[in-house]
Scaffold this active site. Structure first.
Site, PDB file in Angstrom:
ATOM      1  CG  HIS A   1       7.396 -10.735 -14.640  1.00 50.89           C
ATOM      2  ND1 HIS A   1       7.157 -10.074 -15.828  1.00 50.89           N
ATOM      3  CD2 HIS A   1       8.616 -10.303 -14.217  1.00 50.89           C
ATOM      4  CE1 HIS A   1       8.180  -9.283 -16.114  1.00 50.89           C
ATOM      5  NE2 HIS A   1       9.078  -9.406 -15.154  1.00 50.89           N
TER       6      HIS A   1
ATOM      7  CB  SER B   1      12.086  -8.884 -16.149  1.00 54.27           C
ATOM      8  OG  SER B   1      11.334  -7.925 -15.458  1.00 54.27           O
TER       9      SER B   1
ATOM     10  CG  ASP C   1       4.086 -10.693 -16.977  1.00 53.05           C
ATOM     11  OD1 ASP C   1       4.085 -10.190 -15.833  1.00 53.05           O
ATOM     12  OD2 ASP C   1       4.996 -10.488 -17.803  1.00 53.05           O
TER      13      ASP C   1
END
Length: 368
Positions: free
Chosen positions: A344, A169, A310
């Site tokens: 995610h 991330s 995601d």
């Protein structure tokens, strides 16, 4: 540059939603959490991109394994692993992340590698607004984070080269920044669940909405609150579902009562571990990120992995397909939606993307 999609993976144990912005909670310690060594460095007279300065910046980090020195006395087995927004180094030592990576024969076997897990500026036990400066803390960004990571490695730990940088991330975006700012510093790069472009569209909208909920709350009091402002609950609610996927949430909350209970429980847990100033700073640290202009500076092998479910980096935008061909020694993998992926938060399920790390380490082996 190659683009790949992978087949369905063997089912994993159910993993509850792990949002992009989260504080790590551990019920029991695994072997890596027990073995990790904690340390701090102090960087002095730190200048930030905004022109602000800090006399002393504390950076906390954990390590696994031991440094190895080559014939020239240089550390040649260091690996840097970077956490996501609002998280900390602890999250990279959970069993779902660590067990497939750091054991004997694994791609980052800690009997071979010296693995470093920093708490970024504003996170964990590193310097952050809640330490006392509150809203007077310097407004750091990803460039500041990478530059201070570099200073920590080179000036304090005596490391001038890395075997690998892997980030999830925010840490994945920092991996792109590393590759462009310090070309060749690492033999290989692996950014997970991220994009190289400025944060705009829905991604920036949800971040901005969460920040505005706090900023416009009278109880925030320009950062000088005595108790956490109620708006932190609104901000955490906005970001609740960003880290997982509809398939997963439907499975863990198939009824209205279960869905509502999940929201109540998850947001309450987050509220108890969130400081409003820290939240504002780490959410806004992405404000001027843009790695898309200088991808040609990344000269080493890079494997970039995203997932089709995601919410934060939706594949239908086709951003990765546009930019991936600009990576000279790159491979982009899009993991398809499956019961095994977690949106995610798939970035924390190392078993899913471990084969690509194995391949990257094999094909980026430095010459001796």
């Amino acid at each position: 540059m190659s683009l790949h999609r992978i087949p369905r993976l063997i089912a994993l144990a159910t993993l509850l939603a792990m949002p992009c912005v989260a504080q790590s909670t551990q019920a029991t310690q695994n072997r890596y959490q027990r073995e990790a060594v904690d340390a701090d460095v102090a960087l002095h007279n730190v200048h930030f991109g905004t022109g602000e300065t800090l006399n002393t910046l504390r950076l906390h980090y954990k390590t696994l394994g031991k440094p190895h020195r080559n014939a020239a006395g240089k550390i040649d087995n260091a690996v840097l692993i970077l956490h996501g927004t609002g998280d900390r180094s602890d999250s990279m030592l959970t069993s779902i992340f660590a067990d497939p990576l750091f054991g004997p024969g694994d791609p980052l076997d800690i009997t071979r590698y010296y693995v470093i897990f920093p708490d970024d500026i504003g996170h964990g036990q590193s310097s952050k607004p809640s330490d006392g400066l509150h809203a007077r803390f310097p407004h750091y960004d990803y460039d500041d984070m990478v530059q201070t990571q570099h200073a920590m490695l080179t000036e304090e730990l005596g490391i001038d080269h890395l075997r690998l940088i892997l980030g999830v991330s925010m840490g994945g975006m920092q991996t792109f920044v590393w590759g462009e700012t310090y070309p060749g510093f690492a033999d290989a790069l692996m950014p997970l669940t991220c994009l190289p472009v400025p944060l705009a569209g829905r991604n920036r909208m949800m971040r901005y909405a969460a920040m505005q909920a706090i900023r416009t709350d009278p109880a925030y009091n320009n950062g000088e609150y005595k108790t956490q402002p109620p708006s932190i609950h609104t901000a955490n609610t906005i970001l609740l579902v960003t880290g997982t996927s509809p398939l997963v949430l439907q499975g863990i909350a198939p009824t209205r009562k279960q869905a509502e209970a999940y929201v109540d429980q998850t947001v309450a847990q987050r509220d108890a571990n969130t400081d409003a100033n820290n939240f504002l700073y780490y959410i806004d640290s992405s404000r001027n990120y843009d790695a898309s202009q200088h991808l040609d500076r990344i000269t080493v092998p890079i494997t970039w992995v995203n997932t089709a479910d995601d919410f934060i980096n939706p594949p239908e935008l086709r951003i990765a397909e546009h930019y991936a061909p600009q990576l000279k020694q790159g491979k982009f993998i899009l993991l398809p939606i499956s019961p095994e992926t977690r949106g995610h938060s798939t970035n924390m399920l190392a078993s899913i993307w471990r084969p690509y790390l194995v391949d990257l380490m094999r094909h980026s082996q430095p010459a001796h």
